[in-house]
Scaffold this active site. Sequence first.
Site, short mmCIF file in Angstrom:
data_model
loop_
_atom_site.label_atom_id
_atom_site.label_comp_id
_atom_site.label_asym_id
_atom_site.label_seq_id
_atom_site.Cartn_x
_atom_site.Cartn_y
_atom_site.Cartn_z
N VAL A 28 75.38 53.29 20.33
CA VAL A 28 74.85 52.46 19.05
C VAL A 28 73.99 51.30 19.72
O VAL A 28 74.35 50.86 20.47
CB VAL A 28 76.23 52.00 18.09
N TYR A 62 91.62 40.60 34.72
CA TYR A 62 92.41 41.68 34.46
C TYR A 62 91.90 42.51 33.24
O TYR A 62 92.54 43.13 32.52
CB TYR A 62 93.78 41.49 33.99
N HIS A 75 90.99 41.71 30.20
CA HIS A 75 91.90 41.20 28.95
C HIS A 75 90.91 40.72 28.27
O HIS A 75 91.42 39.89 27.39
CB HIS A 75 93.34 40.74 28.97
#
Length: 577
Positions: free
Chosen positions: A271, A516, A518
């Site tokens: 997209v 990590y 996150h």
Amino acid sequence: MKIIVIIFVFFISSSSSILVELFQSIYGQYLQQGIPFRENTFLGNKPILREYDFIVIGAGPGGSVVANRLSEQSNWSVLLLEAGQDESVYTDIPGATGFLEATDYNWGYTAEPEKNGCLGFKNNRCPWPKGKGMGGSSIINAMFYTRGKKEDYDTIAALGNDGWAYNDVLPYFLKSENNSVPEYQNSPFHSQKGNLHVERVRYHSPLADKFIEAGGELGLNKNIDFTVNPENGVSRLQVTTLNGHRVSASKAYIRPVKNRQNLHVAIFSQVTRILIDPKTKKATGVEFIKKGKHRTVYVKKEVILSAGAINSPQLLMLSGVGPKDHLNNLGIPVIQDLPVGQNLQEHYGTVALEFIVNQTGPSLNKQTISNIHLFEEWFKYGRGPLTVPMGVDGLGYIRSPSGKEIELIFAPLTEKPNAFLIATLLLQPDARGSVTLKNNNSLHPPIMSYGYYDSNTDLEDNVYALKYAVKLVEETQAFKDVAAKLNPEPYPNCRHVVFRSDDYWVCLSKHLTNTYHHQCSTCRMGDVVNNKLQVIGIQGLRVVDSSVLPHIPSAHLYAPTLMVGEKAADMIRSYWS
């Protein structure tokens, strides 16, 4: 002390061709025996229509859940667009996870140069791996199943986001979970009915028991359920695998419903822009590129943006939703002025201290991964060292003098047969960052900045954690029984300071900084989206991924993002029903 600078993994500089070559011999031997390997046949085999009720951007944890749940309504049409490819046997092997970051399953992002961190990487720039393919980052992550603390979610509600307190979100954690760990079968905090399978690591290293015993000697609670209370304790790992095979979000939520006629999945479909009418401020469709062709598809009800904490803010800004000064500078017409891309949060720490023991065991290296017997043990029976994600089978939780919580990650399997690793992860870091656009070209990666160790508290906390890890090994009887000790060889770039001194641990922290992956909070609730995850000021557009979390929970983000997806799906169905 020799430090493994590769996130528990190996060959981070290897290319995807090495991974392919590595498995060709295994594939060949198994194909000759007539054992079938999954082929990518069902994805993209339905024609893309001109219009859908819902368009979901991104097949990561949030998008996979939403696409599944909305397509349960047989009279609703759902299109799921994914920029990457389908999974394969490569992504199924927990022990091979380290290879995947060097393949096309990773977007290959790199953060901006750092002043106080990432000094051991080229140009002081840390790699930021993000999954690209069916399942998103759940196809390259380490498969840890953690949820965070009660306070993480109660605080979201306290910020004015009704419906996001712990008691509100716990049912959605349970809805997504299918936990087979024996001691949790009758727990009110676990479920056996969800899509995501959770189990203990299928290969049990005796060193994991030593880790738990050592934690107990230092006053930590043994065998805690860290999905309920990740604090002051140690435990073996709970992982998102089934019989030792990775369970990605796509495997949990998309493959089981692949035959639904109202669900269309398009891979290799990147997209480039969300279409928003500047007068009505309503999302009307999306533009994307598939097989080199620019295409447009329209939406009747909603566009669901689930591209992750980096790509979701990128797409919003490219579509005219973001900080007006930034968009004006890039020549992007501003449709809605919102602080998109700001307040980026992330877990980070050090990877990893290496410890030597007087016994040998299995190791995870190129030879292990390519060993036909170990592969067969994993493939047929779900056993052996290849079931261990990143070599990890232990988590510990400690509190620093500043009051912040830190996770210790224990990896009994390394490249060496007589060593183990302990890494640190700051669960509540002070560092903040941002995602901004480099230019208005949707195919160019965004600019990702993050202030590693700009906060003295973060640095002091990580130094404390490194020293605690050494104490855990060298001052407990459990590890003395195997003569465990810190590798005495100093890290080369820190030889100018006294080995084991605080200055040494500071140097180590700044050089061996580890992300990590996150990342979250770049489309945070209350600033960019409301508590229904609708983009503020825009009709028919929601964000459903980790970017909506107002702050980072004390958890690896796979399970929390599935929870967000489950809750969002209920809110969307309620709205349109």
